[in-house]
Design an enzyme around this catalytic site. Structure first.
Site, PDB file in Angstrom:
ATOM      1  N   ARG A 182       0.528  64.609  -1.854  1.00  0.00           N
ATOM      2  CA  ARG A 182       0.953  63.834  -0.679  1.00  0.00           C
ATOM      3  C   ARG A 182       1.088  64.881   0.422  1.00  0.00           C
ATOM      4  O   ARG A 182       2.098  65.588   0.489  1.00  0.00           O
ATOM      5  CB  ARG A 182       2.284  63.137  -0.943  1.00  0.00           C
ATOM      6  N   SER A 183       0.047  65.018   1.256  1.00  0.00           N
ATOM      7  CA  SER A 183      -0.001  66.119   2.220  1.00  0.00           C
ATOM      8  C   SER A 183       0.883  65.858   3.424  1.00  0.00           C
ATOM      9  O   SER A 183       0.749  64.848   4.119  1.00  0.00           O
ATOM     10  CB  SER A 183      -1.441  66.333   2.683  1.00  0.00           C
ATOM     11  N   ASP A 237       0.234  50.570  -7.985  1.00  0.00           N
ATOM     12  CA  ASP A 237       1.139  49.560  -7.403  1.00  0.00           C
ATOM     13  C   ASP A 237       0.473  48.206  -7.102  1.00  0.00           C
ATOM     14  O   ASP A 237       1.154  47.207  -6.947  1.00  0.00           O
ATOM     15  CB  ASP A 237       1.754  50.093  -6.098  1.00  0.00           C
ATOM     16  N   ARG A 250       6.884  50.956  -5.988  1.00  0.00           N
ATOM     17  CA  ARG A 250       7.395  51.216  -4.628  1.00  0.00           C
ATOM     18  C   ARG A 250       7.941  49.930  -4.023  1.00  0.00           C
ATOM     19  O   ARG A 250       8.861  49.357  -4.591  1.00  0.00           O
ATOM     20  CB  ARG A 250       6.284  51.821  -3.754  1.00  0.00           C
ATOM     21  N   GLU A 273      11.131  48.797  -8.987  1.00  0.00           N
ATOM     22  CA  GLU A 273      11.945  49.893  -8.435  1.00  0.00           C
ATOM     23  C   GLU A 273      12.398  49.662  -6.987  1.00  0.00           C
ATOM     24  O   GLU A 273      13.410  50.207  -6.576  1.00  0.00           O
ATOM     25  CB  GLU A 273      11.210  51.230  -8.560  1.00  0.00           C
ATOM     26  N   HIS A 326       6.995  57.946 -14.933  1.00  0.00           N
ATOM     27  CA  HIS A 326       5.595  58.367 -14.784  1.00  0.00           C
ATOM     28  C   HIS A 326       4.715  58.103 -16.006  1.00  0.00           C
ATOM     29  O   HIS A 326       3.494  58.287 -15.921  1.00  0.00           O
ATOM     30  CB  HIS A 326       5.536  59.838 -14.371  1.00  0.00           C
TER      31      HIS A 326
HETATM   32  O1  F6P Z   1       2.489  54.812  -5.514  1.00  0.00           O
HETATM   33  C1  F6P Z   1       2.485  55.101  -6.860  1.00  0.00           C
HETATM   34  C2  F6P Z   1       3.863  55.455  -7.348  1.00  0.00           C
HETATM   35  O2  F6P Z   1       3.794  55.718  -8.734  1.00  0.00           O
HETATM   36  C3  F6P Z   1       4.946  54.430  -7.043  1.00  0.00           C
HETATM   37  O3  F6P Z   1       4.918  53.346  -7.925  1.00  0.00           O
HETATM   38  C4  F6P Z   1       6.190  55.280  -7.115  1.00  0.00           C
HETATM   39  O4  F6P Z   1       7.191  54.736  -6.298  1.00  0.00           O
HETATM   40  C5  F6P Z   1       5.727  56.597  -6.584  1.00  0.00           C
HETATM   41  O5  F6P Z   1       4.319  56.634  -6.715  1.00  0.00           O
HETATM   42  C6  F6P Z   1       6.316  57.802  -7.279  1.00  0.00           C
HETATM   43  O6  F6P Z   1       5.888  58.933  -6.606  1.00  0.00           O
HETATM   44  P1  F6P Z   1       5.985  60.410  -7.158  1.00  0.00           P
HETATM   45  O7  F6P Z   1       4.984  60.568  -8.254  1.00  0.00           O
HETATM   46  O8  F6P Z   1       5.660  61.256  -5.984  1.00  0.00           O
HETATM   47  O9  F6P Z   1       7.375  60.583  -7.678  1.00  0.00           O
END
Ligand code: F6P
Length: 363
Positions: free
Chosen positions: A72-73, A150, A194, A248, A282
């Protein structure tokens, strides 16, 4: 000869690798030179761009994640970062870009496309590129595939990775339910998504959940009693466990987040249940891509190549699925509509959110 770069950005998702493979090979067959931008937009900003050959993408159709890396840049979100990205694309003589990512990443792609002419002008003014280079790079073909578990993007009925994530959730919930039944316990399971409740909604439907909490349909005041009542009904009819799925991003009707801990406390205090929480996290993003994710990502990737060769590259598109057909949608519109849903959630206009999400949400 077209020089095409691929990048994956944002949270990884199962199906990104099959998409990279299919896109690379379909583009090579057309005679293109293909490149990978490593670590998402960061690789554009730092010039981490490498050639891809037929063999570079061998053996990845059944691998989760993305072999070219993702991020995520933060820098790409700034104009200065996008200017560096534009310079590096030109330096590598790349005139077409495939972005595989979620709504944030595709918003970034759309922004780069919108700013392209002005970024190039600035680079000429800075004497970083000459007039001749400016003319040969006046257009940048951009095509987007939605890679996200998502399933929250307009322009496609399903995003790459959502199906595999559902498999992960179902496997986990099935495992949890077998122990829940033995102990007559209640489980509160948090799933990702998300601000989108799709994963929670469809996994709730397919695991027989007693209650589901979603960001799109915040429960009315007093929902705690309604939830307990619905769980009790199940218990009275002989069910030996209860299952509540919390997306979430779940909120109540005042916009206050609903945490799994709060739901567990309600079940313990109001229903006297022995309740536990599992946050799947994850695990939902990992593992082997499902049949569906390999299939749709491969079809979408081939269509992305077709678009770059036969489409009007002045209008960036998103490749999606609609009714088992691969479709093209204007990238700008898909991004705008998706952002509009986010704004409606913030404004608490939930009925409009449900209408725009459509499909299963409306049913
Ligand atoms: O957008 C995909 C996602 O897995 C969401 O469901 C979640 O809120 C977010 O990314 C988690 O992000 P990270 O892997 O940066 O913690």
């Amino acid at each position: 000869k077209k020089r095409i770069a691929i990048l994956t950005s944002g949270g990884d998702s199962c199906g990104m690798n099959p998409a990279i493979r299919a896109f690379t090979r379909a583009a090579l067959i057309k005679g293109a030179q293909v490149f990978a931008v490593r670590e998402g937009y960061n690789g554009l900003v730092t010039d981490s761009i490498i050639p891809l050959h037929w063999g570079s993408v061998a053996g990845i159709i059944n691998r989760g994640g993305t072999i070219i890396g993702t991020a995520r840049s933060v820098e790409f979100r700034t104009r200065e970062g996008r200017k560096k990205a534009a310079f590096n694309l030109i330096k590598n003589k790349i005139n077409n870009l495939l972005v595989i990512g979620g709504d944030g990443s595709l918003t970034g792609a759309n922004l780069l496309r919108c700013e392209w002419a002005s970024l190039l002008k600035e680079l000429v003014e800075d004497k970083a590129i000459d007039e001749e280079t400016f003319k040969t790079h006046e257009t940048l073909g951009i095509v987007g595939l939605v890679g996200s578990i998502d399933n929250d993007m307009c322009g496609t009925e399903i995003t790459i990775g959502a199906d595999t994530a559902c498999h992960r959730i179902l496997e986990a919930i099935d495992a949890i339910l077998s122990t829940a039944v033995s102990h007559q316990r209640s489980f509160v399971i948090e799933v990702m998504g998300r601000n989108c409740g799709w994963l929670a909604l469809v996994s709730g439907l397919t695991t027989g959940a007693d209650y589901i909490l979603l960001p799109e349909c915040p429960p009315e005041e007093g929902w705690e009693n309604a939830m307990v009542e619905s769980l009790e009904k199940g218990r009275l009819s002989g069910r030996r466990c209860s299952l509540v799925i919390v997306a979430e991003g779940s909120i109540d009707s005042n916009g206050k987040p609903i945490s799994p801990g709060y739901v567990r406390d309600v079940l313990e205090k109001k229903a006297g249940h022995d309740a536990r929480i599992t946050i799947l996290g994850h695990v939902q993003r990992g593992g082997i891509p499902s049949f569906c994710d390999r299939y749709v990502s491969t079809r979408m990737a081939v269509e992305a190549v077709n678009y770059l060769y036969n489409g009007n590259i002045l209008e960036p598109v998103l490749i999606g699925m609609h009714g088992n057909r691969v479709v093209r949608a204007p990238l700008m519109e898909a991004v705008k509509e998706t952002q509009a849903i986010g704004a409606l959630i913030r404004e608490k206009k939930f009925a409009d959110v449900v209408k725009l999400r459509g499909g299963i949400f409306q049913e």
